[in-house]
Write a protein that holds these residues in place. Structure first.
Motif, PDB file in Angstrom:
ATOM      1  N   VAL A   5       0.871  -1.182   0.000  1.00 21.32           N
ATOM      2  CA  VAL A   5       0.000   0.000   0.000  1.00 21.32           C
ATOM      3  C   VAL A   5       0.907   1.231   0.000  1.00 21.32           C
ATOM      4  N   ALA A   6       0.718   2.120  -0.987  1.00 19.34           N
ATOM      5  CA  ALA A   6       1.416   3.414  -0.953  1.00 19.34           C
ATOM      6  C   ALA A   6       0.465   4.379  -0.263  1.00 19.34           C
ATOM      7  N   LEU A   7       0.916   4.975   0.815  1.00 17.01           N
ATOM      8  CA  LEU A   7       0.004   5.857   1.551  1.00 17.01           C
ATOM      9  C   LEU A   7       0.652   7.205   1.841  1.00 17.01           C
ATOM     10  N   ALA A  44      -6.164  -4.244   1.779  1.00 22.23           N
ATOM     11  CA  ALA A  44      -4.921  -5.023   1.762  1.00 22.23           C
ATOM     12  C   ALA A  44      -4.934  -6.067   2.888  1.00 22.23           C
ATOM     13  N   ILE A  45      -5.375  -5.651   4.072  1.00 24.61           N
ATOM     14  CA  ILE A  45      -5.409  -6.572   5.218  1.00 24.61           C
ATOM     15  C   ILE A  45      -6.408  -7.705   4.954  1.00 24.61           C
ATOM     16  N   LYS A  46      -7.567  -7.328   4.373  1.00 29.37           N
ATOM     17  CA  LYS A  46      -8.585  -8.341   4.072  1.00 29.37           C
ATOM     18  C   LYS A  46      -8.041  -9.351   3.051  1.00 29.37           C
ATOM     19  N   LEU A  47      -7.346  -8.852   2.037  1.00 32.75           N
ATOM     20  CA  LEU A  47      -6.778  -9.744   1.011  1.00 32.75           C
ATOM     21  C   LEU A  47      -5.778 -10.712   1.631  1.00 32.75           C
ATOM     22  N   ARG A  48      -4.898 -10.160   2.501  1.00 29.05           N
ATOM     23  CA  ARG A  48      -3.897 -11.015   3.151  1.00 29.05           C
ATOM     24  C   ARG A  48      -4.575 -12.084   4.003  1.00 29.05           C
ATOM     25  N   VAL A  55       1.415  -7.685   4.078  1.00 24.98           N
ATOM     26  CA  VAL A  55       1.083  -6.310   3.673  1.00 24.98           C
ATOM     27  C   VAL A  55       2.216  -5.385   4.087  1.00 24.98           C
ATOM     28  N   THR A  56       2.775  -4.672   3.115  1.00 23.03           N
ATOM     29  CA  THR A  56       3.812  -3.676   3.403  1.00 23.03           C
ATOM     30  C   THR A  56       3.280  -2.309   3.020  1.00 23.03           C
ATOM     31  N   VAL A  57       3.388  -1.350   3.948  1.00 19.47           N
ATOM     32  CA  VAL A  57       2.936   0.004   3.649  1.00 19.47           C
ATOM     33  C   VAL A  57       4.158   0.890   3.432  1.00 19.47           C
ATOM     34  N   VAL A  58       4.058   1.793   2.474  1.00 22.44           N
ATOM     35  CA  VAL A  58       5.223   2.629   2.147  1.00 22.44           C
ATOM     36  C   VAL A  58       4.784   4.078   1.948  1.00 22.44           C
ATOM     37  N   THR A  59       5.570   4.981   2.474  1.00 17.79           N
ATOM     38  CA  THR A  59       5.270   6.398   2.253  1.00 17.79           C
ATOM     39  C   THR A  59       6.540   7.191   1.967  1.00 17.79           C
ATOM     40  N   VAL A  60       6.354   8.274   1.228  1.00 14.36           N
ATOM     41  CA  VAL A  60       7.425   9.255   1.016  1.00 14.36           C
ATOM     42  C   VAL A  60       6.965  10.495   1.770  1.00 14.36           C
ATOM     43  N   GLY A  61       7.694  10.900   2.804  1.00 15.81           N
ATOM     44  CA  GLY A  61       7.235  12.061   3.560  1.00 15.81           C
ATOM     45  C   GLY A  61       8.127  12.375   4.742  1.00 15.81           C
ATOM     46  N   GLU A  79       4.564  -4.735   7.620  1.00 15.56           N
ATOM     47  CA  GLU A  79       5.839  -4.012   7.541  1.00 15.56           C
ATOM     48  C   GLU A  79       5.579  -2.587   7.070  1.00 15.56           C
ATOM     49  N   ALA A  80       6.504  -1.670   7.433  1.00 18.98           N
ATOM     50  CA  ALA A  80       6.343  -0.283   6.993  1.00 18.98           C
ATOM     51  C   ALA A  80       7.666   0.280   6.500  1.00 18.98           C
TER      52      ALA A  80
END
Ligand SMILES: Cc1cc2nc3c(=O)[nH]c(=O)nc-3n(C[C@H](O)[C@H](O)[C@H](O)COP(=O)(O)OP(=O)(O)OC[C@H]3O[C@@H](n4cnc5c(N)ncnc54)[C@H](O)[C@@H]3O)c2cc1C
Length: 254
Positions: A5-7, A44-48, A55-61, A79-80
């Protein structure tokens, strides 16, 4: 399934917007996980849970964006990844290129994102990312079904419904109605706060140093205060005549 997930962390929409020296003032403002990205994390959590994987979440910030990652971890992400290098911040063109560098060489089945970020409201970053990764995307989804590598998604086509078939790997952008995002549990919050974050630098990502933003904000201003309404007097016939007159000669919309 390798689910990503890109958040983005965004300004809380309940906050009052104050413009100072040409930009929106951020002092003392509450920042939240972009509401559309909550749908992406939930899905994403439901799919997993249904299909296995992680599920890995990633952000640029900036540093503060860590809170959005921790919210996603507390909801149940595994993971993040926090890309905090300021040299990598920029417009949708630049951020999508940075995210593409992160995904290059990684195994992924599906990338979920929000339909748009409630701050800049552009809806470009995710679809640009799909183009850079040379994978298909389905935007504004309100339903997602995966069977093997076959995907069927419902998308909100400005009020109408479009049913789209696609294959993994795929990027989808999530729209209101897809699901009801869960609240992080107390145990989830405790665990999330202890979890180490992956913090790759520009060097780790192998980002091309020549990538620079293609656009910049020239001016930010609040809309003009709304003018007071006008009450048209008289009986119904007089009011209709006057209204038509005003629409024709003053507002010039007829
Ligand atoms: C419904 C709609 C209608 C529009 N109509 C018009 C129009 O008529 N005319 C016009 O000129 N423009 C229009 N636009 C705006 C146009 O699309 C924008 O200029 C644009 O593309 C901006 O993207 P965004 O800020 O919404 O979303 P983005 O900022 O691109 O965010 C979308 C998603 O990308 C991910 N993401 C974003 N930033 C990050 C980050 N830093 N790290 C990790 N993930 C991230 C998140 O998952 C986020 O939810 C419209 C946009 C929408 C959504």
């Amino acid at each position: 399934m390798n689910i990503f997930v890109a958040l983005k962390q965004t300004f809380d929409t309940e906050e009052k917007i104050v413009v100072e020296n040409g930009s929106v003032k951020e002092d003392g403002v509450r920042f939240v996980l972009n509401p559309y990205d909550e749908y992406a994390v939930e899905e994403a959590i439901k799919l997993r849970d249904e299909l296995g994987g992680q599920v890995t979440v990633v952000t640029v910030g900036p540093e503060r964006a860590q809170e959005a990652l921790r919210t996603a971890l507390a909801m149940g992400a595994d993971e993040a990844v926090h890309i905090t290098d300021e040299a990598l911040f920029g417009d949708e063109y630049k951020v999508s290129n940075v995210l593409a560098s992160y995904f290059n060489g990684k195994e992924f089945d599906i990338i979920l994102t929000g339909n748009q970020a409630v701050d800049s409201g552009s809806g470009q970053t995710a679809v640009r990312l799909a183009e850079l990764l040379n994978i298909a995307h389905v935007s504004t989804i309100t339903k997602l079904e995966i069977n093997g590598t076959d995907v069927v998604a419902h998308r909100d086509a400005e009020g109408d419904l479009e049913v789209v078939g696609a294959k993994l790997p795929l990027l989808v952008t999530c729209q209101q109605g897809l699901n009801d995002p869960r609240y992080p549990s107390l145990i989830g919050i405790r665990k999330a706060n202890k979890k180490p974050l992956d913090t790759p630098s520009a060097g780790d990502l192998g980002v091309d140093a020549a990538i620079s933003s293609k656009s910049s904000v020239q001016e930010t201003f609040l809309p003009a205060a709304k003018a007071a309404g006008r009450i048209i007097e008289g009986d119904n016939a007089q009011r209709v005549t006057e209204l038509v007159n005003l629409l024709k000669n003053e507002a010039k919309v007829l």
